[in-house]
Design an enzyme around this catalytic site. Structure first.
Site, mmCIF file in Angstrom:
data_model
loop_
_atom_site.group_PDB
_atom_site.id
_atom_site.type_symbol
_atom_site.label_atom_id
_atom_site.label_comp_id
_atom_site.label_asym_id
_atom_site.label_seq_id
_atom_site.Cartn_x
_atom_site.Cartn_y
_atom_site.Cartn_z
ATOM 1 N N GLU A 70 -5.608 0.696 -3.883
ATOM 2 C CA GLU A 70 -6.248 -0.543 -3.405
ATOM 3 C C GLU A 70 -5.176 -1.528 -2.911
ATOM 4 O OE1 GLU A 70 -7.879 -3.283 -6.489
ATOM 5 O OE2 GLU A 70 -6.882 -4.598 -5.045
ATOM 6 N N HIS A 71 -4.126 -1.700 -3.678
ATOM 7 C CA HIS A 71 -3.039 -2.600 -3.271
ATOM 8 C C HIS A 71 -2.417 -2.120 -1.962
ATOM 9 C CE1 HIS A 71 -1.613 -5.389 -6.641
ATOM 10 N NE2 HIS A 71 -2.798 -4.977 -7.007
#
Lengths: 426, 418
Positions: A70-71
């Site tokens: 996600e990051h």
């Protein structure tokens, strides 16, 4: 485009499944001043053991990989970080990872077409290099350390670790520092390829917009792209016993007051009732047992066993429902004794049932007042139960007392785990 | 019509229309100048008042009643804006079309019961006292809160911006009679306003409020509502504190000197946005993205306090480097080392936030409050003024920021059990 209407609450949900499998849910509120758009995948921290694309065998990836991914998706090739790009335009952007879903969302007031396209594009343009993966390890390590300073996070992580024996739901979302240090760009690519296919994803739009216009923007964006054929996702099958991993654990932390958390692990497959319906019945039971209207709550406050409220939560994991009960107390053993006693003899009167039904109705309708919160509710209802949020209202109206009594009679409350978080000085 | 103000007996009623909303809100706000010696009893009364009444003499019975009314949400809080303390009691309830006929009348009757029919007794006094002690213990657990309040107290313990919500010493000497007396004082000496936000007929709703509520107080005018600082340090104060934290917390406090009204309302917020307002800010990009030193690095500007804070969560060993970086960023901004793009982006973020929130009930109420006590403008006017702010104005305002205190809460103990 399908319309799912509810005239009693005066709301309409628009739905369409695109050619590439992407599902789109739209719920309008003409009084809002913004639009919230979420782009989500049915993939979270618990989905880290599966068969990668073009392979035959299962691979176990490091814990925390979904959150790491996600990051990393914000990173773009030959462009500024997506976070920075949106910020420069004054667009609110954020993302989160939970145990079973990852979502990226924007809150917009203008330039809808451009920003919706940018959202879909950045999530669908993965860019992983050894260098950017290494850099992220530093940032996420600091995030993990920050959460380690929140005693309640540690309490819940230990609680779920001890609830499940084999199921990956037991692991924390961000993983541990030693886990994320192992992640490689190839690992990220493997996970991305399997779970970020449009067939496994969905979009939720709430706020003030024209449904035809938004749908067209999304469709046009997806039609310009080519996607590999979707292969069914093969998750490692986990055999999870009814028993918990560990009955009890006492941990020390930087807390002033002792906290106790209990997970009841309850088999539900024999009840033969859809989990989305069960969740309402379970909420009625737990609210009635432990909220401010309960006699137990009042009694425990009088005895100074409780000074504040009891928090409750309900999860569904495979054949189980997990009921989480958490409180602060100077007398953890006494509180535990009272909770266990209540759970062995669950009672709800018809008057209490009808009153709690009013609470459920009120809470449900209130979600439509806030497009941010509503957007999240639609997301989680889809991720947890694979259904649309509006149809839950009919379920609530049809809840009946006799059915509740039958469920209570069949519940097996014998499997539980307890974690007590004490001050390091005690 | 979307807004109307009506005079009631001892209060002003503000009706704010919010079409199609499913929940309506009524908030009663009793305002007075903040007084250090009243802080704890004010907080105590605020908690006590919504706990029990004569008709609902236990918290359980009161909660049952809220559920019967289709789960009305009853709440209270103390809000401080500059020198003014607002004692707030509020209730939110479903629109009657989703519940049953007569629910609004019952709800207003219930709110009246809360405000006028409180059951003051020793047993409940002890319960609330114990609860507040527990809250204080909770705050001790939050390292971020601890660092924030410690920074503020190190800056100026006697200024309202550094006041805590409640003081244990004051709590220990409080009596039930103090609370009863203070209740009388609050309803007779405050400036009282009732705010109703919702989807209802103004005429019908105002009649219900005016019929049910009256106060012995009179509307009051307050002056000098912003905090003005007269003392500025030549050399910054440094406080280093060791604690059981896994991630160290660096907090830096600045006082603002002689900002004019335009700078206070429009220029400094833009400066703050550029400095550390979000993920496009200088702090985020330097401290987190470029140097991977922190998970968060941001700034916060309090216009009515004339203070600005910077916060970062870092590892102990990066203290000097982070401090140096932050110092460089501040200097760079003073020398105009930021672009028109930075300014446009900051303005867009702020305007976007205003537009996102402008129809929220809480925002509508807070706008009315700020208009009354701080002569704040309507949102459209605010947006217009923000757009006019120039680079030179931002540079000029940045020179009015005076470094006051650096507070570092460090630990470094690993909590990880692998």
């Amino acid at each position: 485009m399908k319309q799912i209407k509810n005239d009693k609450i005066n709301e309409t949900l628009y739905y369409e499944k695109l050619k590439n499998g992407l599902e789109v849910y739209l719920l309008k509120n003409p009084e809002e001043t913004s639009i919230k758009i979420s782009f989500a995948t049915k993939y979270g921290s618990m989905h880290n053991s599966f068969v990668p694309k073009n392979k035959k065998n299962y691979v176990d990836y490091p814990n925390g990989i979904a959150h790491f991914l996600e990051h990393k998706l914000f990173e773009m090739e030959d462009k500024e970080n997506a976070l920075t790009q949106f910020q420069k335009k004054g667009v609110y952007v954020n993302a989160f990872t939970s145990k079973n879903i990852t979502a990226y969302y924007l809150v917009l007031t203008e330039n809808i077409e451009e920003n919706v396209n940018d959202l879909l594009d950045f999530v669908q343009s993965p860019y992983f290099t050894d260098e950017n993966v290494e850099k992220e390890k530093g940032i996420i390590s600091e995030e993990i350390k920050m959460w380690d300073d929140f005693p309640e996070e540690k309490l819940f992580d230990t609680l779920f670790l001890n609830t499940f024996v084999n199921h990956p739901y037991r692991n924390s979302i961000a993983g541990r520092i030693k886990d994320i240090k192992k992640i490689t760009k190839e690992d990220l690519r493997d996970n991305y390829d399997v779970f970020y296919h449009p067939q496994n994803m969905f979009v939720v739009v709430t706020g003030n917009f024209d449904e035809k216009e938004i749908l067209k923007i999304i469709k046009d964006n997806q039609n310009k792209k080519i996607f590999d054929p979707f292969n069914s996702i093969i998750l490692k099958h986990i055999e999870e016993p009814s028993k918990v991993y560990k009955d009890k654990e006492i941990i020390k932390g930087n807390v002033e007051k002792t906290k106790i958390a209990i997970n009841y692990k309850i088999l539900i497959s024999h009840l033969k009732i859809k989990p989305e319906k069960l969740e309402f019945y379970f909420n009625i039971i737990l609210m009635n047992l432990f909220d401010k209207t309960s006699e137990i709550n009042e009694k425990l406050k009088k005895l100074s066993v409780l000074t504040d409220g009891i928090k409750i939560d309900i999860d569904f994991v495979d054949n189980f429902s997990v009921w989480t009960i958490m409180a602060e107390t100077e007398k953890p053993e006494e509180l535990l004794k009272n909770i266990v006693k209540s759970m062995k003899n669950i009672k709800v009167t018809e008057e209490e049932f009808e009153r709690k039904k009013k609470v459920l109705i009120s809470e449900f309708i209130s979600h439509f007042n806030n497009s941010n919160g509503l957007n999240q509710k639609i997301l989680f209802t889809k991720a947890n139960f694979n259904i649309d949020f509006i149809s839950l209202f009919n379920l609530i109206e049809k809840l009946n007392y006799q059915e509740l009594l039958k469920i209570i009679a069949k519940l097996d409350m014998s499997n539980k785990t307890v974690v007590i978080l004490e001050s390091k000085n005690s | 019509m979307d807004y109307q103000k009506i005079s009631g007996q001892g209060f002003n009623l503000h009706l704010i229309e919010k079409k199609l909303t499913k929940r309506n809100i009524v908030e009663i706000r009793l305002a007075d100048k903040i007084k250090y010696e009243d802080i704890t009893k004010r907080y105590f009364l605020n908690k006590y008042l919504i706990s029990i009444t004569n008709n609902y003499p236990t918290e359980r019975l009161l909660s049952i009643k809220t559920e019967d009314l289709y789960n009305v949400h009853l709440g209270s809080t103390i809000e401080r804006i500059g020198n003014i303390s607002l004692f707030v009691i509020g209730i939110s309830f479903l629109n009657e079309k989703y519940t049953e006929k007569g629910m609004i009348d019952q709800t207003i009757k219930f709110l009246k019961e809360i405000v006028y029919n409180c059951n003051f007794n020793e047993e409940q006094f002890k319960v609330i006292k114990k609860r507040i002690i527990e809250e204080i213990k909770d705050e001790e657990e939050s390292k971020k809160y601890k660092a924030t309040i410690s920074l503020k107290e190190a800056m100026d313990k006697n200024s309202p911006f550094a006041f805590r919500r409640v003081y244990l010493k004051q709590l220990n000497s409080l009596t039930l009679q103090d609370i009863k007396d203070y209740y009388q004082q609050v309803i007779s000496e405050s400036d009282i306003n009732i705010y109703a936000v919702g989807d209802f007929s103004f005429t019908a709703f105002s009649k219900k409020i005016l019929k049910n509520f009256s106060f012995p107080s009179k509307p009051k005018l307050f002056k000098n509502n912003c905090l003005i600082h007269n003392k500025f340090r030549l050399l910054s104060k440094k406080v280093m504190k060791k604690d059981k934290v896994n991630q160290s917390i660096l907090k830096i406090g600045f006082k603002l000197k002689d900002l004019n009204l335009f700078e206070q309302e429009y220029v400094m917020p833009i400066y703050n946005e550029i400095l550390g307002g979000g993920s496009n800010s200088k702090l985020f990009n330097e401290v987190r993205e470029k140097h991977s030193l922190a998970y968060y690095s941001s700034s916060l500007y309090s216009p009515y306090d004339n203070v600005l804070y910077i916060s970062s969560g870092i590892s102990k060993e990066n203290y000097r480097l982070t401090k140096k970086l932050i110092s460089k960023i501040i200097n760079d901004l003073q020398q105009g080392k930021f672009t028109e793009e930075d300014i446009t982006s900051a303005k867009n973020n702020m305007i976007n936030r205003f537009n996102m929130n402008r129809k929220e009930s809480s925002f509508l109420i807070s706008r009315q409050v700020l208009k009354q006590y701080y002569k704040a403008k309507d949102i459209d006017e605010v947006i217009k003024q923000i757009k006019k702010v120039t680079k030179k104005q931002i540079i000029d305002a940045s020179k009015k920021i005076k470094l006051d205190t650096i507070y570092f809460l460090y630990g470094g103990e690993s909590n990880e059990t692998d």
